[in-house]
Structure formats: structure tokens, C-alpha cells
Design a protein around this motif. Structure first.
Motif, PDB file in Angstrom:
ATOM      1  N   UNK A   1      67.760   3.029  15.985  1.00 10.16           N
ATOM      2  CA  UNK A   1      66.697   3.258  14.995  1.00 10.16           C
ATOM      3  C   UNK A   1      65.424   3.771  15.651  1.00 10.16           C
ATOM      4  N   UNK A   2      65.228   3.458  16.931  1.00  9.44           N
ATOM      5  CA  UNK A   2      64.025   3.959  17.630  1.00  9.44           C
ATOM      6  C   UNK A   2      64.381   5.130  18.546  1.00  9.44           C
ATOM      7  N   UNK A   3      65.470   5.872  18.180  1.00  6.80           N
ATOM      8  CA  UNK A   3      65.849   7.131  18.816  1.00  6.80           C
ATOM      9  C   UNK A   3      66.250   7.011  20.283  1.00  6.80           C
ATOM     10  N   UNK A   4      66.774   5.892  20.684  1.00  8.11           N
ATOM     11  CA  UNK A   4      67.304   5.757  22.038  1.00  8.11           C
ATOM     12  C   UNK A   4      68.821   5.998  21.999  1.00  8.11           C
TER      13      UNK A   4
ATOM     14  N   UNK B   1      74.402   3.698  24.517  1.00  7.23           N
ATOM     15  CA  UNK B   1      75.282   3.613  25.684  1.00  7.23           C
ATOM     16  C   UNK B   1      75.625   2.136  25.887  1.00  7.23           C
ATOM     17  N   UNK B   2      76.506   1.818  26.810  1.00  7.24           N
ATOM     18  CA  UNK B   2      76.807   0.404  27.073  1.00  7.24           C
ATOM     19  C   UNK B   2      75.599  -0.413  27.515  1.00  7.24           C
ATOM     20  N   UNK B   3      74.580   0.254  28.046  1.00  2.00           N
ATOM     21  CA  UNK B   3      73.398  -0.477  28.497  1.00  2.00           C
ATOM     22  C   UNK B   3      72.256  -0.457  27.491  1.00  2.00           C
ATOM     23  N   UNK B   4      72.485   0.115  26.329  1.00  5.08           N
ATOM     24  CA  UNK B   4      71.456   0.123  25.285  1.00  5.08           C
ATOM     25  C   UNK B   4      71.222  -1.306  24.790  1.00  5.08           C
TER      26      UNK B   4
ATOM     27  N   UNK C   1      77.825   4.615  31.722  1.00 10.78           N
ATOM     28  CA  UNK C   1      77.299   3.366  31.189  1.00 10.78           C
ATOM     29  C   UNK C   1      75.852   3.494  30.742  1.00 10.78           C
ATOM     30  N   UNK C   2      75.229   4.639  31.009  1.00  8.96           N
ATOM     31  CA  UNK C   2      73.839   4.825  30.609  1.00  8.96           C
ATOM     32  C   UNK C   2      72.887   4.204  31.618  1.00  8.96           C
ATOM     33  N   UNK C   3      71.641   4.415  31.367  1.00  3.75           N
ATOM     34  CA  UNK C   3      70.618   3.880  32.266  1.00  3.75           C
ATOM     35  C   UNK C   3      70.680   2.363  32.272  1.00  3.75           C
TER      36      UNK C   3
END
Length: 779
Positions: free
Chosen positions: A424-427, A430-433, A681-683
Motif C-alpha cells: 500500500x505504501x508502494x514498496x 519480496x520475501x523481506x518486505x 529475497x529482496x533487500x
């Protein structure tokens, strides 16, 4: 009186005695007497005339008979009845079905010397005669009178006609029809076609009709593997199948079948078809002991059911299958099948008491189903359908009346990755979100209000938790928000691309869909997870390896298809699911083992009516499910109380079955590790969360289903790195960290049913209530 006068007087008297107008004496005998009575009919003229008259009469009768008897256009019913043969992947026979144990084969499936053996004993002039042999008929009658069984009275053509078109009736009328039809069949058909028809219609004993069934019944081989000696015995046994079966024959039967067997070989030598020196070395090979005809016992009926369903899906009509004559080879590996059956018995059935309806009522309602697939080929290598067809007519592996629960959550994650969705906040997701893991938190951005509760109504994070952690602990509030962020319609599109079916009732725009509220079966879910395992290439599980029929054609479905999702998306999902197994407190860590690398997901549906564990290694994808079904009303009932325990979700019996089976199926094989080089996995983000999940203390104005179990193992304080294996394999991978060392309360016993007061809904309409009802779909 002078002499002259005397002679004149005698002449006058003779003249007076002679017939009027005739002065010639009658022929034949002194004094010119004639033949009287029956003798007058036996002149050479009358005898010769009668003979030719009879010949002409017989010829006329034969002509009339020939043209009055038509060759039947249709065979008799028993001649066309065949069984369907079902084989395991290794070629061994699993079962035969149908009223008649027969499987017709073409002539190239019968060795030439075996064919010659039948000709040698039944009709040596077969390739020369016109379909009938008058001398053969006479010889057969003579041998019957003498009690000898070295030659038959009918040609092979006549026997084929009798078997295929007529009946075994011995009346003169049937025999005449047989002779006429044999003449016509011989004119119309090739000799090889007549011969193979004869071999396919004979009765050999042991309930075997046709040479293929006989080869299996007497020697356990297919017809094309028969030796000459074995073929000679089968040619011998058809004269008296029960009497000549060496497994049950008495002294006289044994003696007679040996005489006939030797006659077969001697006749072949006489025909120039067998070397005399080789003949001397040949002896009668004893047949194997009679075995019961493979049937529908155990899991076989369910496997046949699945195979037939797949053939019908591919366009073969049910009637065509029922008519018989199919040889169907399944992908089922008999060793893996046995391992799966033993795992269910060991981990579930042995713990149930289905007879104690008073103290263990829940045990009567437990049903199990499972499907195991090779992700590289799509082959269904093992399947469990239930206790047996006599107890339950439909396979639990194929049933679609239960929801898959949280085993659907990885599909939501796959859609998020595939669609490059954002929060919802445009991020980017990913698995690390990070997501808010608060129980009963209303989702944002949805047109349909939804605020699901988490396992045991716990909050996860303080309040944020990563997607990896939310997957490990099966956090409902996170995935309910994620499906809104992705879009339910896009998640559905991904689900269909992965192989799920769009059945009636699919909740297209409902955020509750994240918790697996649609219907599915174990085969579908195995295909979805096999696609993850196969780096995103679609896998459509198939149980049929090949199917052949003399008059039919079947092409097995294409099991491996095009890229359903990108390899990056698939590998990322797999990487996350390894954390469910390996991370401490992950809902699937009961299956953790040093013997393999595994990924998986638990699932438990609303009201604990179904529990799933879907797990995979690089070599094998297996879905195990258990369902609560009232045996009388067939309504869905809770699994709570199974085996005298408490809650029974995906992390209990299904996970135990999965592990036991997988260890057995992979025993002795070198197992691989997942190749997840494209996983992203994302950041890395460290979630801000308390030492352990805590119960929600904030009063909720949104409803949840009270008493809903989870099926997930209680979470432990801190997840380890996703996908990592425990540093030291333990004998009990289910051990959780000591709850006394955490700052939070001790997690409840996972086998105890969680109950809570039902909240008041004073400000909510019934419509809103039912849209929120699946807040209890957890685990």
C-alpha cells in the motif's frame, strides 16, 4: 405213336403255355424264369442310377445350404469381451478388469514357433486347406472312439468360427453352419488373421481367454516372451484345460498332457519346422502356481479410477474403456506406492480405532488422500485414495469438496512476485518486505471488509514481520493484505496458470481467497508445487504412461508445459518455502531431516475440517491431506479429536506421513539440493518485533470464527536465516525452543483446540459477517 408225332404234341403243349404274343423265353435261369421281390431292384442300372442321383441330390443340397447360410456380420458376445490390463511403470501387472480375462494381441506378438506348435497339433494342413478338412473330421471321430488326443476333428478355421461367431453347442445344425461359414471365412480372410483370431478366442483354463491371458496365467510373461516349449504346453492344454493343468492334474491328466505335448513337437519335426536334435532336448516346462486374478483390492481400484478419469479427460469415452481390450501402463512406481501406503498406515491408520464409536467417535470420520509426483517428468509415482473401494467408492486423492487452506498462500506470493506488485505504501513485495502481523487487522484497499485472525489470535511482530516470517508462521493477516496489494484477479490468473481449476464458487474478488477458500484436490496442488520445483515450467501431473488398444488410440497428456511463471518467481517461492521447513518455529519444521533438502507448506481449513501438508524435494513433490467426513451423512466435520488427541492440522498427521514416505521413497538415493540461483529475497530488512508473538490484547470489532484451529506449529521467538538447515540434525525435528526463555507466554499445546468467546456483532450486518467468516481459515 411215332416219334415224330410225339415231338409235335410236346411242341403244341409248350406253345399253349407261352405268354400271349411272345414266344421268347424269359432271361435268367433255366426254363426262362424271371426275378421276383426285392431282387428285381438290384440291377446294375438301378444301383448306378441311385448312386448318381444321390450325388446330384447332395450337391444340390450343398449348394442350397451354402447360399442359405450367411456369414455372421457380428461376433458372439463372449468373443468380443476383453479385460483391461493395468500395469505399473516397471511393466508388472497391477490389475485386470472386465467380465472376460482376455487381451487380444496381434500376430507379431506371438512367436512364430509358438504359432506353429498350435498348427502342428490342431491342423497341419492349415495353410493349404480351404477351411474344412473332411479327412480331418473323420480322423477326429476315429481318434475320439479310440480315446486318443493327438489330432482334432476340426480345422483351425472351423474352431475360430465356432469360438468367434457361434456357440459351443454340439448339435448337427450348428456343425453344418460351422462348415459353411468356415468355407466363406477362408475365402474372405487371410490365413494369419484366422490364426491369430483362433489364438485370441481359445479358452486355456485358469480363467484365461486368449493366448496373452494364458501366457500370464501359466508362465507370468507376455505372449511375445513365450518359448516354444511353453507354447507347446498351451497348445496341449486347450483340449482339456482343467484336466491338463499340471498344477492340479491327477496322474491320468498328467500322462495325457505329456502325450499331447510330445505329439506337438513330433509333428513339428515331421513338418520340417523343428530340428530333430533340438527336439530331443526339449521337456515340458512346469507352469507357475495359479494366482488369484489381480483385482481392485487395496489402492488398485483408486489408481484405476484415476487412470480412467484421465483417459476420459483426453477424449476416450467411458463406454470405450468399459468395452475392454486396453493395455494401460501407469506411471505408478510400485516401490513408492508401497512406501506411501505403509506411511499412511504407520502414521495415521495404526493410531485410529475405527471400531470404538463410543470413546473414539472422531476416528470414524477421518479420511486420507495423497499424490506424489516427479517434478521433472510430471509422472504421478504414487497415490493414496483411502481405505479401499469397499469402504469408500471415490478417491480422496481426487476429491474437490474441501479447501486447500494455507497451502494456497505460496500462490499469492508467486503472483506478487510475477506481477511485480507493491504494498500500500508502494514498496516492492519480496520475501523481506515488512507487513503488519497484527491479528484481526482490517485489510487496507479492499472493497470487501476483511480482518482475519491469526493462529491462536496471536500478533506477529511489533507489529511488523517479513513475508518470509509470515510464511513460516502462516500469518493470515499478512497474506490477506498481500492479496489485496496484488489484486485477487491477478492471483487467480496465476493460480490457473499454475494448474488449479476454475470451479464453481471461486471467490474472484474476495481477500479471503488468500487463505485457500476455493476447492482443489491433491493432484492439482501437487502440480502447483511441482511447477515451483521445476523452476516455473508448468507441470500437469499424469498417471498414464501409455495406453494401447487394437482399435483405439490414446495419446497421454503433455505433462511438462511452457513457462507458467518466471524462474525467478518460482525459485524465490521455493526459497521461502525451505524456510517453512528449516526455520525454527516454521509450521513445516516437523518434516526437517538431514537426509534431504525440503520445502513445503501446511494448511488447515476453517473449523479444522481438513489438514494439508504439501512438501517437495528436488526429486519428489508430495501432497498429503486428511479430511473430516461424517460416514453416514457425508458432511464435513472437524478433525479435532483424531486418534484421541486434540487439534489435527497440516503439521500433525499429514506432515508425519509426508516425512515417513519421503524418507522411504528416497532411501538409497543420492539426494540433490535446490538450484535457486535466481531466487531474489529482496533487500534485507530486520523486522521490529517482540521476542515472541503475543496474543492480541486490543478489543476487536471485527468478527472471527471461534474455535478455529490452525494446523501450524506454534511459532518460536526468532526465525533463522531463510532456507538454512539446522546446524545439527536432531532425532526430533519438531522440538520447539524452551518457551520459558522467551518474554512472551508459553505457546499452547498444538493438539489442544483453541476456543474463545464469540465477539458481539452489534454494528455489523449479517452480510458483512459472512464476508469475514473465513477469518478462521488458518495454518
Amino acid at each position: 405213336m411215332s416219334r415224330a408225332e410225339t415231338r409235335r404234341a410236346q411242341t403244341q403243349r409248350s406253345a399253349r403255355r407261352a405268354p400271349s404274343g411272345r414266344g421268347k423265353p424269359a432271361k435268367g435261369g433255366a426254363g426262362g424264369g424271371k426275378r421276383t421281390g426285392i431282387r428285381r431292384f438290384f440291377t446294375w442300372k438301378t444301383i448306378l442310377g441311385t448312386f448318381f442321383g444321390l450325388i446330384l441330390l447332395l450337391m444340390a443340397a450343398a449348394i442350397i445350404l451354402y447360399f442359405s447360410v450367411d456369414e455372421p456380420t457380428d461376433p458372439n458376445k463372449s468373443a468380443t469381451l476383453q479385460s483391461n490390463t493395468y500395469q505399473y511403470a516397471d511393466g508388472s501387472v497391477m490389475a485386470r478388469t472386465g467380465q472376460m480375462n482376455r487381451e487380444n494381441v496381434t500376430i507379431d506378438k506371438i512367436p512364430e514357433d509358438v504359432r506353429t506348435a498350435f498348427i502342428a497339433i490342431e491342423n497341419k494342413s492349415f495353410y493349404k486347406d480351404r477351411g474344412i478338412d473332411v479327412m480331418g473330421v473323420a480322423r477326429g471321430l476315429f481318434n475320439t472312439v479310440r480315446g486318443k488326443g493327438t489330432a482334432g476333428g476340426s480345422t483351425i478355421t472351423q474352431q475360430y468360427v465356432k469360438n468367434y461367431y457361434l456357440t459351443q453347442d454340439q448339435s448337427p445344425t450348428r456343425k453344418l453352419r460351422e462348415l459353411v461359414i468356415s468355407l466363406k471365412v477362408d475365402q474372405r480372410m487371410e490365413k494369419d488373421d484366422i490364426l491369430v483370431g483362433y489364438l485370441n478366442t481359445n479358452f486355456y483354463g485358469r480363467n484365461a481367454y486368449g493366448i496373452q491371458a494364458a501366457a500370464q496365467a501359466f508362465y507370468g510373461v507376455d505372449s511375445d516372451k513365450l518359448t516354444l516349449e511353453q507354447g507347446a504346453y498351451l497348445a496341449s492344454v486347450i483340449q482339456a484345460p482343467s484336466q491338463y493343468d499340471l498344477a492340479t492334474a491327477g496322474p491320468n491328466g498328467t500322462r495325457l498332457v505329456n502325450i499331447r505335448f510330445n505329439a506337438v513337437l513330433d509333428n513339428m519335426v515331421e513338418m520340417g519346422k523343428l530340428d530333430p536334435a533340438k527336439r530331443k532336448t526339449m521337456t515340458l516346462p512346469p507352469p507357475i502356481k495359479p494366482k488369484p486374478r489381480p483385482g481392485m483390492d487395496g489402492q488398485k481400484g483408486y489408481l484405476i479410477q484415476a487412470a480412467n478419469d484421465e483417459m476420459e479427460e483426453q477424449g476416450i469415452k467411458e463406454g470405450e474403456i468399459a468395452a475392454g481390450g486396453w493395455n494401460i501402463v501407469l506411471n505408478i512406481d510400485p516401490k513408492k506406492q508401497k512406501a506411501l501406503e505403509e506411511a499412511v498406515n504407520e502414521e495415521l491408520e495404526s493410531k485410529l480405532d475405527r471400531k470404538d464409536t463410543k470413546n473414539r467417535p472422531q476416528d470414524q470420520s477421518v479420511q486420507a488422500g495423497a499424490t506424489s509426483v516427479d517434478p521433472k517428468t510430471g509422472a504421478i509415482v504414487a497415490m493414496y485414495g483411502g481405505q479401499g473401494l469397499t469402504e469408500k467408492s471415490e478417491s480422496n486423492a481426487l476429491r474437490t469438496d474441501y479447501q486447500p487452506g494455507s497451502t494456497f498462500k505460496p500462490v499469492v506470493l508467486a503472483a506478487a512476485l510475477q506481477e511485480n506488485a507493491t504494498t500500500q505504501d508502494d514498496k516492492p513485495i519480496t520475501p523481506n518486505t515488512l507487513y503488519d502481523g497484527t491479528s484481526r487487522r482490517p485489510v487496507k484497499g479492499s472493497k470487501v471488509p476483511f480482518a482475519p485472525q491469526n493462529q491462536d489470535d496471536r500478533n506477529f511482530g511489533d507489529p511488523m514481520i517479513t513475508v518470509q516470517g509470515a510464511t513460516d508462521f502462516s500469518v493470515n493477516s499478512v497474506y490477506a493484505q498481500m492479496i489485496v496489494d496484488v489484486g485477487p484477479e491477478k492471483v487467480k490468473k496465476t493460480a490457473l496458470a499454475l494448474g488449479m481449476k476454475d470451479r464453481r464458487g471461486w471467490p474472484d474478488d474476495q481477500p479471503a481467497m488468500a487463505l485457500g477458500t476455493m476447492s482443489a484436490n491433491t493432484v492439482e496442488m501437487a502440480g502447483v508445487y511441482a511447477t515451483f520445483d521445476n523452476h516455473g515450467k508448468k507441470v500437469t501431473p499424469t498417471i498414464i504412461k501409455k495406453a494401447e488398444h487394437k482399435e483405439g488410440k490414446f495419446t497421454p497428456r503433455q505433462a511438462i508445459g511452457a513457462q507458467a511463471i518466471s524462474r525467478k518467481s518460482a525459485d524465490t517461492v521455493t526459497k521461502v518455502l525451505t524456510g517453512v521447513v528449516n526455520d525454527e518455529g516454521g509450521s513445516g519444521n516437523k518434516v526437517r531431516s538431514s537426509a534431504y533438502e525440503a520445502a513445503g507448506k501446511t494448511g488447515t481449513t476453517e473449523k479444522n475440517v481438513a489438514g494439508w501438508f504439501t512438501g517437495f524435494t528436488p526429486e519428489l513433490v508430495t501432497v498429503v491431506a486428511m479430511f473430516g467426513e461424517d460416514p453416514t451423512t457425508h458432511t464435513q466435520v472437524t478433525l479435532t479429536g483424531t486418534a484421541g488427541g486434540g487439534r489435527a492440522g497440516g503439521s500433525t498427521f499429514p506432515a508425519a506421513i509426508w516425512k515417513t514416505y519421503t524418507l522411504a521413497a528416497l532411501k538409497g538415493k543420492e539426494t540433490a539440493e535446490f538450484e535457486l540461483k535466481e531466487a531474489d529475497m529482496g533487500a534485507s530488512q530486520a523486522p521490529t518485533r517482540s521476542a515472541s508473538p503475543t496474543p492480541s490484547t486490543t478489543p476487536s470489532t471485527t468478527p472471527s470464527t471461534s474455535g478455529t484451529p490452525t494446523g501450524s506449529q506454534s511459532p518460536s521467538p526468532t526465525p533463522t536465516k531463510s532456507g538454512s538447515k539446522p546446524p545439527t540434525p536432531t532425532t526430533s525435528p519438531t522440538t520447539s525452543p524452551d518457551p520459558t526463555k522467551t518474554n512472551g507466554p508459553k505457546p499452547p499445546d498444538p493438539f489442544l483446540l483453541y476456543t474463545s468467546p464469540i465477539p458481539r456483532y452489534s454494528s455489523l450486518s449479517l452480510i458483512t459477517y459472512y464476508s469475514l467468516k473465513c477469518g478462521g481459515c488458518v495454518g
